[in-house]
Design a protein around this motif. Structure first.
Motif, mmCIF file in Angstrom:
data_model
loop_
_atom_site.group_PDB
_atom_site.id
_atom_site.type_symbol
_atom_site.label_atom_id
_atom_site.label_comp_id
_atom_site.label_asym_id
_atom_site.label_seq_id
_atom_site.Cartn_x
_atom_site.Cartn_y
_atom_site.Cartn_z
ATOM 1 N N TYR A 1 1.383 -11.922 2.457
ATOM 2 C CA TYR A 1 1.605 -10.604 1.855
ATOM 3 C C TYR A 1 1.246 -9.505 2.836
ATOM 4 C CZ TYR A 1 -3.464 -10.740 1.026
ATOM 5 O OH TYR A 1 -4.815 -10.838 1.185
ATOM 6 N N LYS A 2 1.536 -8.264 2.438
ATOM 7 C CA LYS A 2 1.204 -7.091 3.240
ATOM 8 C C LYS A 2 0.786 -5.967 2.304
ATOM 9 C CE LYS A 2 0.962 -4.563 7.002
ATOM 10 N NZ LYS A 2 2.186 -4.181 7.760
ATOM 11 N N SER A 3 -0.388 -5.391 2.580
ATOM 12 C CA SER A 3 -0.855 -4.222 1.834
ATOM 13 C C SER A 3 -0.504 -2.962 2.609
ATOM 14 C CB SER A 3 -2.368 -4.296 1.622
ATOM 15 O OG SER A 3 -2.694 -5.193 0.597
ATOM 16 N N GLY A 4 -0.564 -1.841 1.903
ATOM 17 C CA GLY A 4 -0.296 -0.565 2.547
ATOM 18 C C GLY A 4 0.212 0.422 1.534
ATOM 19 N N ALA A 5 0.909 1.439 2.022
ATOM 20 C CA ALA A 5 1.477 2.430 1.110
ATOM 21 C C ALA A 5 2.379 1.750 0.081
ATOM 22 C CB ALA A 5 2.260 3.473 1.906
ATOM 23 N N PHE A 6 3.079 0.719 0.548
ATOM 24 C CA PHE A 6 3.832 -0.146 -0.353
ATOM 25 C C PHE A 6 3.368 -1.576 -0.087
ATOM 26 C CE2 PHE A 6 6.648 3.482 0.447
ATOM 27 C CZ PHE A 6 6.811 3.948 -0.850
ATOM 28 N N CYS A 7 3.307 -2.375 -1.145
ATOM 29 C CA CYS A 7 2.795 -3.740 -1.035
ATOM 30 C C CYS A 7 3.946 -4.734 -1.187
ATOM 31 C CB CYS A 7 1.741 -3.997 -2.111
ATOM 32 S SG CYS A 7 0.252 -2.981 -1.913
ATOM 33 N N TYR A 8 3.901 -5.768 -0.368
ATOM 34 C CA TYR A 8 4.972 -6.748 -0.348
ATOM 35 C C TYR A 8 4.407 -8.165 -0.354
ATOM 36 C CZ TYR A 8 7.899 -2.860 1.334
ATOM 37 O OH TYR A 8 8.568 -1.665 1.482
ATOM 38 N N VAL A 9 5.163 -9.083 -0.934
ATOM 39 C CA VAL A 9 4.993 -10.505 -0.688
ATOM 40 C C VAL A 9 6.009 -10.882 0.375
ATOM 41 C CG1 VAL A 9 5.253 -12.827 -1.643
ATOM 42 C CG2 VAL A 9 4.106 -11.056 -2.975
ATOM 43 N N TYR A 10 5.548 -11.574 1.426
ATOM 44 C CA TYR A 10 6.409 -11.992 2.521
ATOM 45 C C TYR A 10 6.774 -13.459 2.364
ATOM 46 C CZ TYR A 10 5.517 -7.807 5.404
ATOM 47 O OH TYR A 10 5.455 -6.531 5.901
ATOM 48 N N CYS B 1 -2.191 -0.757 -14.137
ATOM 49 C CA CYS B 1 -3.132 -0.862 -13.013
ATOM 50 C C CYS B 1 -2.322 -0.679 -11.732
ATOM 51 C CB CYS B 1 -3.840 -2.214 -13.015
ATOM 52 S SG CYS B 1 -4.808 -2.565 -14.487
ATOM 53 N N PRO B 2 -2.354 0.503 -11.144
ATOM 54 C CA PRO B 2 -1.536 0.756 -9.950
ATOM 55 C C PRO B 2 -1.815 -0.252 -8.832
ATOM 56 C CG PRO B 2 -2.454 2.792 -10.802
ATOM 57 C CD PRO B 2 -3.116 1.686 -11.570
ATOM 58 N N ILE B 3 -0.770 -0.638 -8.127
ATOM 59 C CA ILE B 3 -0.900 -1.620 -7.052
ATOM 60 C C ILE B 3 -0.867 -0.874 -5.721
ATOM 61 C CG2 ILE B 3 0.101 -3.673 -5.977
ATOM 62 C CD1 ILE B 3 1.262 -4.426 -8.683
ATOM 63 N N ASN B 4 -2.052 -0.537 -5.212
ATOM 64 C CA ASN B 4 -2.173 0.135 -3.920
ATOM 65 C C ASN B 4 -2.673 -0.798 -2.824
ATOM 66 O OD1 ASN B 4 -3.429 2.644 -5.976
ATOM 67 N ND2 ASN B 4 -1.501 2.861 -4.867
ATOM 68 N N GLU B 5 -3.192 -1.945 -3.233
ATOM 69 C CA GLU B 5 -3.745 -2.884 -2.264
ATOM 70 C C GLU B 5 -3.633 -4.292 -2.836
ATOM 71 O OE1 GLU B 5 -8.144 -4.054 -0.417
ATOM 72 O OE2 GLU B 5 -7.854 -2.114 -1.421
ATOM 73 N N LEU B 6 -3.254 -5.243 -1.989
ATOM 74 C CA LEU B 6 -3.219 -6.636 -2.404
ATOM 75 C C LEU B 6 -4.466 -7.331 -1.880
ATOM 76 C CD1 LEU B 6 0.504 -7.751 -1.985
ATOM 77 C CD2 LEU B 6 -0.635 -6.583 -3.880
ATOM 78 N N ARG B 7 -5.066 -8.169 -2.725
ATOM 79 C CA ARG B 7 -6.308 -8.845 -2.371
ATOM 80 C C ARG B 7 -6.125 -10.340 -2.178
ATOM 81 N NH1 ARG B 7 -10.304 -6.264 -0.608
ATOM 82 N NH2 ARG B 7 -11.812 -7.609 -1.651
ATOM 83 N N GLY B 8 -4.982 -10.880 -2.573
ATOM 84 C CA GLY B 8 -4.747 -12.303 -2.399
ATOM 85 C C GLY B 8 -3.602 -12.771 -3.267
ATOM 86 N N ILE B 9 -3.047 -13.944 -2.909
ATOM 87 C CA ILE B 9 -1.950 -14.533 -3.679
ATOM 88 C C ILE B 9 -2.201 -16.026 -3.857
ATOM 89 C CG2 ILE B 9 -0.252 -12.828 -2.881
ATOM 90 C CD1 ILE B 9 0.842 -14.963 -0.964
ATOM 91 N N GLN B 10 -1.629 -16.560 -4.930
ATOM 92 C CA GLN B 10 -1.629 -18.000 -5.202
ATOM 93 C C GLN B 10 -0.299 -18.336 -5.864
ATOM 94 O OE1 GLN B 10 -3.993 -20.250 -4.454
ATOM 95 N NE2 GLN B 10 -5.601 -18.837 -3.783
#
Length: 472
Positions: free
Chosen positions: A273-282, A303-312
């Motif tokens: 994934y990538k966090s930032g101004a926009f968040c993406y799953v790669y 709950c606004p998504i401004n940062e990703l903390r992890g994926i599963q």
């Protein structure tokens, strides 16, 4: 480990002289585990030594198929060996017959290290101390026996300095270390290099690549493997594809700044994934050396998504995503194809640690930690529920420090066993006192008031838990 003595002193009479014959004695001089078996690597000699007094003969027996033993009475030695397909467990029974006819019957429990692919087993990968140690691989057998460094036991050599991550693919395990054979201080270590490949059943090394064979990598931390030509390595710059057949490294376009987080593999693809101004799953696949991006919604979320903390990965093919924004942490179930999200807010913001594992999932049950307190969220994805209903559903399971004051700090992420359902955690007393540590295992069906098992003082800065994918 303690020294066990198998001794028996008995009286007898000599038929010829009528005098009392000396009693036989038998004592191990090899250290034997007080609890559990002695481990034997297949096709190697395992030596047991002893001292005996007033003993006329020493005989061995009772071994299961694939095991053998030979006595050298002059040297006070018993040589034991097991084949690669030997029965996993057996007991060596010794009969020491005294000069007076009395018999002593000590025994030794033995365990053959010939299979590490049992789906009920557990691996704990250890970074080791960056300045003084190589990485190591702890194995917890389905019976609960712990092999402190299974890789070294099998191969006689060690993993690279600061082992970070491992992945299973096609009957092999791929293990990446941050430094290989040289740490940032310039200290050189004797080890097998930066990327080590082993047979998933035997743990025997099948390939190894040094830092010099992986030029350009800057502190690699995570690995995911689709096949020998698609080995993905994340470092401080980006994600690289390593082709082990050709020996080439290729940058995956669009992967700059990939997070220090464990990859997810689903449906023959790799995700980060990538966090930032926009968040993406790669998404990464064998079809291209460029990422495919899936954008998470930015607006209109409870709950606004401004940062990703992890994926599963989720069992239904969707993606679990932990997000943070405007003071709210949430667990989201994200559909990559439709980009629809179901959110449930949680009360804490778990730390990722160096492993990048902030939470684990089994079915629709999510587990995460706040310090050394473990939490559970039963994820209800009913469409009529608001995100903040997660706060009421959230359950606090156990404060590990209440079970042991030495459990002062969680080191890296949790693990949830896909077969047994047990929840695992690693704690240390402190960074300076990292050798005072515990691996915790909780049977969630039985509750978390008492651990199902705990293993003390085995880890060396554990990078995380890994579970065999099963016998092929």
């Amino acid at each position: 480990m303690v020294l066990l003595a198998a001794m028996l002193i008995v009286g007898g009479c000599s038929k010829e002289s009528g005098q009392t014959a000396p009693a036989p004695t038998f004592e191990w001089t090899t250290e034997i585990p007080a609890e559990g078996p002695s481990f034997v690597v297949p096709d190697t000699k395992f030596e047991l030594t002893y001292t005996a007094g007033h003993v006329a003969s020493v005989e061995v027996g009772g071994l299961a198929e694939g095991w053998s033993a030979k006595v050298d009475p002059a040297a006070g030695r018993i040589e034991v060996s097991a084949t690669a397909d030997a029965a996993t467990q057996t007991t060596l029974k010794i009969t020491a017959t005294g000069e007076n006819g009395e018999r002593l019957s000590p025994s030794v429990a033995l365990y053959c290290l010939n299979a590490f692919d049992d789906p009920k087993g557990v691996f704990v990968l250890n970074e080791g101390n960056m300045t003084t140690e190589n990485g190591s691989l702890t194995w917890i057998s389905p019976e609960g026996y712990v092999v402190d460094d299974a890789y070294k036991a099998v191969n006689g050599t060690e993993l690279g300095n600061v082992a970070q991550d491992m992945d299973f693919c096609d009957g092999r395990i791929y293990i990446i270390s941050q430094n290989g054979d040289t740490n940032p201080n310039g200290t050189t270590f004797e080890n097998d290099g930066m990327l080590v490949v082993v047979d998933a059943r035997t743990l025997k090394r099948t390939a190894a690549f040094t830092k010099e064979q992986l030029p350009g990598l800057d502190w690699p931390t995570h690995v995911a493997v689709l096949d020998e030509q698609h080995i993905y390595l994340r470092d401080n710059a980006c994600i690289h594809r390593f082709d082990a057949k050709a020996g080439t490294l290729t940058k995956v376009e669009g992967s700059d700044g990939a997070p220090k987080s464990r990859f997810v593999k689903m449906n023959d693809k790799v995700y980060t994934y990538k966090s930032g101004a926009f968040c993406y799953v790669y998404e990464l696949s064998a079809a291209s050396d460029a990422v495919t991006r899936y954008r998470l919604p930015f607006s209109g979320m409870d709950c606004p998504i401004n940062e990703l903390r992890g994926i599963q990965g989720a069992d239904d093919g969707r993606m679990w995503v932990m997000s943070f924004g405007f003071g709210k942490t949430a667990i989201n179930k994200f559909d990559l194809s439709t980009q629809k999200v179901v959110q449930r807010q949680i009360s804490v913001q778990p730390e990722a640690g160096s492993s990048g594992v902030t939470f684990v999932a089994r079915g629709n049950d999510l587990y995460y930690a706040d310090g050394v307190t473990l939490h559970h969220l039963p994820f209800d994805e009913s469409g009529d529920l608001a995100a903040d209903t997660g706060l009421k559903a959230e359950q606090s399971l156990v404060d590990l420090s209440s079970l042991d004051k030495s459990a002062a700090q969680l080191y890296n992420g949790l693990g949830i066993h896909p077969v047994t359902g047990c929840l695992y955690a690693n704690t240390i007393k402190s960074f300076p006192l990292y050798t005072q540590n515990t691996i915790w295992s909780f049977d969630l069906a039985a509750g978390t008031g008492t651990p199902a098992a705990r293993y003390d003082n085995y880890t060396n800065f554990p990078a995380g838990f890994y579970f065999p994918t099963g016998r092929e």
